[in-house]
Enzyme design. Structure first.
Site, PDB file in Angstrom:
ATOM      1  N   HIS A   2      47.852  42.805  29.304  1.00 46.46           N
ATOM      2  CA  HIS A   2      47.293  43.109  30.617  1.00 46.46           C
ATOM      3  C   HIS A   2      45.798  43.397  30.528  1.00 46.46           C
ATOM      4  O   HIS A   2      45.016  43.004  31.401  1.00 46.46           O
ATOM      5  CB  HIS A   2      48.026  44.304  31.234  1.00 46.46           C
ATOM      6  CG  HIS A   2      49.489  44.050  31.458  1.00 46.46           C
ATOM      7  ND1 HIS A   2      49.962  42.979  32.167  1.00 46.46           N
ATOM      8  CD2 HIS A   2      50.595  44.745  31.048  1.00 46.46           C
ATOM      9  CE1 HIS A   2      51.279  43.004  32.195  1.00 46.46           C
ATOM     10  NE2 HIS A   2      51.693  44.065  31.518  1.00 46.46           N
ATOM     11  N   ASP A  15      50.128  34.669  35.415  1.00 50.19           N
ATOM     12  CA  ASP A  15      51.331  34.762  34.583  1.00 50.19           C
ATOM     13  C   ASP A  15      50.990  34.597  33.104  1.00 50.19           C
ATOM     14  O   ASP A  15      50.082  33.857  32.747  1.00 50.19           O
ATOM     15  CB  ASP A  15      52.320  33.667  35.007  1.00 50.19           C
ATOM     16  CG  ASP A  15      53.707  33.902  34.457  1.00 50.19           C
ATOM     17  OD1 ASP A  15      54.020  35.058  34.092  1.00 50.19           O
ATOM     18  OD2 ASP A  15      54.490  32.938  34.393  1.00 50.19           O
ATOM     19  N   LEU A  26      32.611  38.335  49.205  1.00 50.31           N
ATOM     20  CA  LEU A  26      33.883  37.805  48.717  1.00 50.31           C
ATOM     21  C   LEU A  26      34.978  38.794  49.068  1.00 50.31           C
ATOM     22  O   LEU A  26      34.786  40.006  48.934  1.00 50.31           O
ATOM     23  CB  LEU A  26      33.828  37.604  47.199  1.00 50.31           C
ATOM     24  CG  LEU A  26      35.154  37.198  46.525  1.00 50.31           C
ATOM     25  CD1 LEU A  26      35.506  35.757  46.874  1.00 50.31           C
ATOM     26  CD2 LEU A  26      35.061  37.360  45.004  1.00 50.31           C
TER      27      LEU A  26
END
Length: 305
Positions: A98, A81, A192
């Site tokens: 972003h 956020d 991962l």
């Protein structure tokens, strides 16, 4: 906030691939031009030696002081956020926020791989985000599509398995097809697992699970007595991973809520709220979150003697 992953992750194999729920049928479409993604961002991790995806010869990275490898969470979830607010505070467009957030995600994925965390789930685009300005939505989806295309080789080289959860039916057809391809191509990677929640909400997840179970009951494949927590969990979007329940949830930018993210899965998750916006959240912030997590006692309703 979308992704671009160019880094080394020198950790051994730990994650066992699990069976994923099939995506809806996709229409074949030609790919878009593979332009370089966010080339202006600073390059990181140049000092690390690249390791083969099978993990042979990978060295164990020393943990920051105070952290224990034995107490590391297996699954970390992040609500990334504050990108827009970060940009506004600097007088920049939302797209710049972003793009700046990419750096934080890149570092987070690197650290998860180095420190033995096996699953990282990031909340990239919620169902509620569809109401944002069309220009911003189009930018985010385009950024995600370009990132998946440009980083496929990196996913394979570094052993990263990509899973995307959410209502893919709302995404552009070309992106749906690309997601399907990336998931299929990386499904055997074991270093991962990066789960990206796109067009996702916790309520949507529970509803789609209930619909699936209801259909099975209607078709006579299960009985009422068969419906329990285990069955519901099998139908949730996070059935794509061996570790569907986050041990730790991190939310940045000072907000103190889970915002319709992984509502079922967060039942016993430890929560950590950071004040800094996502683009400013880096290694120091991650160490603080992990240190807080490792100092807690997880009782799951019981009591330690």
């Amino acid at each position: 906030m979308m992704i671009s992953l160019r880094f080394a992750i020198p950790t051994p194999n730990t994650l066992i691939p699990t069976k994923t729920k099939p995506k809806p049928g996709l229409v074949d479409q030609s790919g878009l031009n593979q332009t370089a993604l966010l080339s202006s961002l600073p390059k990181r991790c140049e000092s690390y030696k690249l390791q083969a995806a099978n993990g042979r010869g990978a060295s164990v990275v020393e943990l920051p002081e105070g952290l224990s490898r034995e107490l590391m969470p297996k699954h970390v979830a992040v609500i990334m956020d504050g990108n827009g607010r970060w940009a506004r505070q600097k007088g920049l467009p939302a797209s710049a926020g972003h793009e700046a957030g990419v750096k934080s995600l890149r570092e987070m994925v690197e650290l998860c791989g180095e420190w033995g965390i096996q699953v990282l789930t990031v909340f990239a685009f919620s169902t509620e985000n569809w109401i944002r300005p069309k220009m911003e939505v189009d930018f985010l989806l385009s950024l995600f599509e370009r990132a998946l295309k440009s980083e496929m080789e990196s996913f394979l080289r570094f052993g990263i398995r990509i899973s995307v959860i959410g209502d893919s039916s709302k995404l552009p057809t070309s992106l749906q097809k690309l997601i399907n391809q990336v998931e299929e191509t990386t499904k055997n990677n074991t270093r991962l697992q990066l789960i990206v929640a796109v067009s996702y909400s916790g309520k949507y997840d529970v509803v789609q699970a209930c619909r699936s179970i209801a259909k099975r009951a209607k078709d006579g494949r299960i009985q009422l007595a068969d419906i329990d927590e285990s069955l519901i969990e099998q139908e949730l979007e996070t059935s794509c991973t061996e570790y569907p329940y986050p041990d730790l949830l991190i939310r940045t930018s000072g907000e103190l809520r889970v915002s319709n993210f992984l509502l079922w899965q967060l039942a016993y998750t430890e929560l950590f709220f950071a004040q800094e916006p996502w683009p400013d959240f880096g290694k120091e912030g991650f160490v603080k979150a992990l240190s807080s997590y490792q100092q807690r006692q997880r009782r799951y309703g019981g009591r330690h003697s």
